[in-house]
Every structure is written in C-alpha cells, then in structure tokens.
Motif scaffolding. Sequence first.
Motif, PDB file in Angstrom:
ATOM      1  N   LEU A 140       0.861  -1.184   0.000  1.00  0.00           N
ATOM      2  CA  LEU A 140       0.000   0.000   0.000  1.00  0.00           C
ATOM      3  C   LEU A 140       0.890   1.223   0.000  1.00  0.00           C
ATOM      4  CD1 LEU A 140      -2.928   1.035   0.234  1.00  0.00           C
ATOM      5  CD2 LEU A 140      -2.685   0.864   2.703  1.00  0.00           C
ATOM      6  N   VAL A 141       0.767   2.067  -1.026  1.00  0.00           N
ATOM      7  CA  VAL A 141       1.607   3.254  -1.164  1.00  0.00           C
ATOM      8  C   VAL A 141       0.779   4.489  -0.836  1.00  0.00           C
ATOM      9  CG1 VAL A 141       3.049   4.614  -2.735  1.00  0.00           C
ATOM     10  CG2 VAL A 141       3.048   2.112  -2.899  1.00  0.00           C
ATOM     11  N   ASP A 142       1.242   5.242   0.150  1.00  0.00           N
ATOM     12  CA  ASP A 142       0.566   6.450   0.613  1.00  0.00           C
ATOM     13  C   ASP A 142       0.580   7.526  -0.468  1.00  0.00           C
ATOM     14  OD1 ASP A 142      -0.427   7.949   3.199  1.00  0.00           O
ATOM     15  OD2 ASP A 142       1.030   9.292   2.242  1.00  0.00           O
ATOM     16  N   GLY A 143      -0.539   8.206  -0.611  1.00  0.00           N
ATOM     17  CA  GLY A 143      -0.669   9.244  -1.629  1.00  0.00           C
ATOM     18  C   GLY A 143       0.081  10.520  -1.320  1.00  0.00           C
ATOM     19  N   ARG A 144       0.290  10.821  -0.057  1.00  0.00           N
ATOM     20  CA  ARG A 144       0.978  12.063   0.306  1.00  0.00           C
ATOM     21  C   ARG A 144       2.488  11.896   0.389  1.00  0.00           C
ATOM     22  NH1 ARG A 144       0.104  14.050   5.116  1.00  0.00           N
ATOM     23  NH2 ARG A 144      -0.992  12.327   6.066  1.00  0.00           N
ATOM     24  N   LEU A 145       2.954  10.754   0.891  1.00  0.00           N
ATOM     25  CA  LEU A 145       4.371  10.596   1.200  1.00  0.00           C
ATOM     26  C   LEU A 145       5.060   9.443   0.492  1.00  0.00           C
ATOM     27  CD1 LEU A 145       3.994  11.051   5.059  1.00  0.00           C
ATOM     28  CD2 LEU A 145       4.627  12.791   3.379  1.00  0.00           C
ATOM     29  N   GLY A 146       4.305   8.606  -0.194  1.00  0.00           N
ATOM     30  CA  GLY A 146       4.877   7.404  -0.793  1.00  0.00           C
ATOM     31  C   GLY A 146       5.651   7.667  -2.060  1.00  0.00           C
ATOM     32  N   PRO A 147       6.408   6.656  -2.494  1.00  0.00           N
ATOM     33  CA  PRO A 147       7.129   6.750  -3.768  1.00  0.00           C
ATOM     34  C   PRO A 147       6.159   6.969  -4.923  1.00  0.00           C
ATOM     35  CG  PRO A 147       7.812   4.813  -2.529  1.00  0.00           C
ATOM     36  CD  PRO A 147       6.615   5.365  -1.835  1.00  0.00           C
ATOM     37  N   GLN A 148       6.638   7.594  -5.985  1.00  0.00           N
ATOM     38  CA  GLN A 148       5.840   7.704  -7.202  1.00  0.00           C
ATOM     39  C   GLN A 148       5.979   6.373  -7.935  1.00  0.00           C
ATOM     40  OE1 GLN A 148       3.296   8.149  -9.211  1.00  0.00           O
ATOM     41  NE2 GLN A 148       3.590  10.337  -8.787  1.00  0.00           N
ATOM     42  N   VAL A 149       4.867   5.730  -8.182  1.00  0.00           N
ATOM     43  CA  VAL A 149       4.863   4.441  -8.855  1.00  0.00           C
ATOM     44  C   VAL A 149       4.283   4.657 -10.253  1.00  0.00           C
ATOM     45  CG1 VAL A 149       4.042   2.061  -8.807  1.00  0.00           C
ATOM     46  CG2 VAL A 149       4.533   3.259  -6.651  1.00  0.00           C
ATOM     47  N   THR A 150       5.023   4.189 -11.259  1.00  0.00           N
ATOM     48  CA  THR A 150       4.604   4.352 -12.647  1.00  0.00           C
ATOM     49  C   THR A 150       4.373   2.986 -13.272  1.00  0.00           C
ATOM     50  OG1 THR A 150       5.951   6.355 -12.802  1.00  0.00           O
ATOM     51  CG2 THR A 150       5.245   5.371 -14.870  1.00  0.00           C
ATOM     52  N   HIS A 151       3.270   2.899 -14.013  1.00  0.00           N
ATOM     53  CA  HIS A 151       2.986   1.688 -14.778  1.00  0.00           C
ATOM     54  C   HIS A 151       2.401   2.107 -16.115  1.00  0.00           C
ATOM     55  CE1 HIS A 151       2.061  -2.378 -15.787  1.00  0.00           C
ATOM     56  NE2 HIS A 151       0.771  -2.127 -15.879  1.00  0.00           N
ATOM     57  N   GLU A 152       2.956   1.566 -17.191  1.00  0.00           N
ATOM     58  CA  GLU A 152       2.517   1.889 -18.559  1.00  0.00           C
ATOM     59  C   GLU A 152       2.509   3.399 -18.796  1.00  0.00           C
ATOM     60  OE1 GLU A 152       2.210  -0.199 -20.935  1.00  0.00           O
ATOM     61  OE2 GLU A 152       2.206  -2.058 -19.808  1.00  0.00           O
ATOM     62  N   GLY A 153       3.496   4.086 -18.202  1.00  0.00           N
ATOM     63  CA  GLY A 153       3.634   5.528 -18.401  1.00  0.00           C
ATOM     64  C   GLY A 153       2.685   6.375 -17.571  1.00  0.00           C
ATOM     65  N   ILE A 154       1.895   5.748 -16.717  1.00  0.00           N
ATOM     66  CA  ILE A 154       0.926   6.486 -15.900  1.00  0.00           C
ATOM     67  C   ILE A 154       1.460   6.611 -14.485  1.00  0.00           C
ATOM     68  CG2 ILE A 154      -1.422   6.514 -14.976  1.00  0.00           C
ATOM     69  CD1 ILE A 154      -2.269   4.838 -17.411  1.00  0.00           C
ATOM     70  N   ARG A 155       1.573   7.846 -14.001  1.00  0.00           N
ATOM     71  CA  ARG A 155       1.954   8.105 -12.615  1.00  0.00           C
ATOM     72  C   ARG A 155       0.729   7.848 -11.743  1.00  0.00           C
ATOM     73  NH1 ARG A 155       1.753  12.699 -13.208  1.00  0.00           N
ATOM     74  NH2 ARG A 155       2.166  14.015 -12.024  1.00  0.00           N
ATOM     75  N   LEU A 156       0.873   6.981 -10.753  1.00  0.00           N
ATOM     76  CA  LEU A 156      -0.280   6.508  -9.991  1.00  0.00           C
ATOM     77  C   LEU A 156      -0.460   7.171  -8.627  1.00  0.00           C
ATOM     78  CD1 LEU A 156       0.255   2.715 -10.713  1.00  0.00           C
ATOM     79  CD2 LEU A 156      -1.364   4.257 -11.846  1.00  0.00           C
ATOM     80  N   ILE A 157       0.558   7.771  -8.062  1.00  0.00           N
ATOM     81  CA  ILE A 157       0.544   8.199  -6.669  1.00  0.00           C
ATOM     82  C   ILE A 157       0.554   9.726  -6.538  1.00  0.00           C
ATOM     83  CG2 ILE A 157       1.746   8.011  -4.434  1.00  0.00           C
ATOM     84  CD1 ILE A 157       0.630   5.332  -5.574  1.00  0.00           C
ATOM     85  N   GLY A 158      -0.228  10.218  -5.573  1.00  0.00           N
ATOM     86  CA  GLY A 158      -0.201  11.637  -5.234  1.00  0.00           C
ATOM     87  C   GLY A 158      -0.820  12.556  -6.259  1.00  0.00           C
ATOM     88  N   ARG A 159      -1.726  12.041  -7.056  1.00  0.00           N
ATOM     89  CA  ARG A 159      -2.330  12.829  -8.128  1.00  0.00           C
ATOM     90  C   ARG A 159      -3.778  13.164  -7.800  1.00  0.00           C
ATOM     91  NH1 ARG A 159      -1.588  10.386 -13.761  1.00  0.00           N
ATOM     92  NH2 ARG A 159      -2.326  12.471 -14.239  1.00  0.00           N
ATOM     93  N   ARG A 160      -4.286  14.179  -8.462  1.00  0.00           N
ATOM     94  CA  ARG A 160      -5.722  14.427  -8.379  1.00  0.00           C
ATOM     95  C   ARG A 160      -6.420  13.227  -8.994  1.00  0.00           C
ATOM     96  NH1 ARG A 160      -5.684  20.493 -10.681  1.00  0.00           N
ATOM     97  NH2 ARG A 160      -4.938  21.493  -8.761  1.00  0.00           N
ATOM     98  N   PRO A 161      -7.369  12.639  -8.286  1.00  0.00           N
ATOM     99  CA  PRO A 161      -8.034  11.446  -8.819  1.00  0.00           C
ATOM    100  C   PRO A 161      -8.637  11.663 -10.209  1.00  0.00           C
ATOM    101  CG  PRO A 161      -8.514  11.658  -6.499  1.00  0.00           C
ATOM    102  CD  PRO A 161      -7.780  12.917  -6.907  1.00  0.00           C
ATOM    103  N   SER A 162      -9.227  12.813 -10.455  1.00  0.00           N
ATOM    104  CA  SER A 162      -9.858  13.042 -11.761  1.00  0.00           C
ATOM    105  C   SER A 162      -8.827  12.998 -12.886  1.00  0.00           C
ATOM    106  CB  SER A 162     -10.600  14.381 -11.778  1.00  0.00           C
ATOM    107  OG  SER A 162      -9.710  15.454 -11.517  1.00  0.00           O
ATOM    108  N   GLU A 163      -7.630  13.520 -12.663  1.00  0.00           N
ATOM    109  CA  GLU A 163      -6.583  13.482 -13.686  1.00  0.00           C
ATOM    110  C   GLU A 163      -6.067  12.065 -13.896  1.00  0.00           C
ATOM    111  OE1 GLU A 163      -3.692  16.300 -12.346  1.00  0.00           O
ATOM    112  OE2 GLU A 163      -4.957  18.023 -12.820  1.00  0.00           O
ATOM    113  N   LEU A 164      -5.896  11.334 -12.802  1.00  0.00           N
ATOM    114  CA  LEU A 164      -5.456   9.943 -12.910  1.00  0.00           C
ATOM    115  C   LEU A 164      -6.499   9.119 -13.653  1.00  0.00           C
ATOM    116  CD1 LEU A 164      -3.644   7.537 -12.346  1.00  0.00           C
ATOM    117  CD2 LEU A 164      -4.613   7.442 -10.028  1.00  0.00           C
TER     118      LEU A 164
END
Length: 187
Positions: free
Chosen positions: A94-118
């Motif tokens: 489980l990766v925290d949205g505020r403090l966790g690493p940025q995790v990328t899959h298929e070119g999509i940044r998954l962490i710490g983003r506005r949900p609507s943009e993700l």
Amino acid sequence: MSTDYWAVLGDSERDQWRYVPLKTIGPLHFGMSREGAVATMAKQGFTAEQHNMGGWHSTGRTQWRVEFSKPQSAWSRPAVKCYFVEGTGLTCVLVDGRLGPQVTHEGIRLIGRRPSELFEDMESYADQHDVGLRSSPGGDLFVDGFEIELGAQRAGDAVVSWALFCNPGEIAGTSWDIAPSEVWRHW
C-alpha cells in the motif's frame, strides 16, 4: 497551525518506482520474505516498524504489516505499508498518496495525483489499448490487467491518489478469499 501534517511530496521529492503487475513494485517483489523486504527498503533509506496482525483466517499462519517511513516531520505517516503472510511472503503493498514513492505503470503516474486526472489517464489508456476499465464500489477507476486498487486520501482541503498493489498467490492451499480493500482498512 502547522500544515506539515497534510504535506504532499512533489514527484521530484519521491523515490521513483516502476510496477510490474503480480511481480514487482520498485525494489520489492511479491513473495519475498519480511526480513528481505526490511533489508531492501533500508538500502533505499526507509526505516521499518513491524506489527504482528495475528493469524490469517483459519489457516493459523501469521500475518504481518510492516510500515516503512523516511525521516520526516513527527506528524507524518508511513510512506509504504507491506503485508506478509507466513509461508507466502509479501502479498500486498500500500503506497501512501501524500508521502509514498511515485509508482509508474505503462507511463501512468499513480501516486499523489488528483483522482480526476489519474482517472482520465486510465480511461485514455484503456481506450488506446482496447482493454477494460472497471469501477470500484466507491467509484474509483482502474484498468483491467493493472492488478491495483486505487483510492483517494485527504491532503488538507484536497485529495490525492493512493494505490494498493497485490499478488496474494496461494495462502495455505486456499485461494485469496478477501478483497484487497479489506487489507487497507488497517491503513
């Protein structure tokens, strides 16, 4: 009033991890031992706090949660939480949205983003690659084959995305019989 509690790291302040569904997330691989994960994360600058969560359902195997943090303010929460089942190893991250690493899959940044943009990026990916797009009961979107559960967490007056990555495999000969969302209740 201090706003450190709600701080959200920028991508340049986060470790940069890649995700391979059902195999690896950053330096961690599913099935690795708790001790191996603690040693691996220590090399990345994380400290660990381990919690025995008791027996895993009726199997009698012990489940552990290990919380990984980097030196930050006293109000911060763990950046990453890992779940282990005795005899199976690492099953969920489980990766925290505020403090966790940025995790990328298929070119999509998954962490710490506005949900609507993700979710726009997820929908665009699904359309471009002709794969299914699903919605959780809470309305969060995810792409078939990504093997993740996404959600949003509060960051002051805003929200940012977090993600749960799982590969529970077989636990004591019984298939995984709990939804990944049941794991994050311990967040």
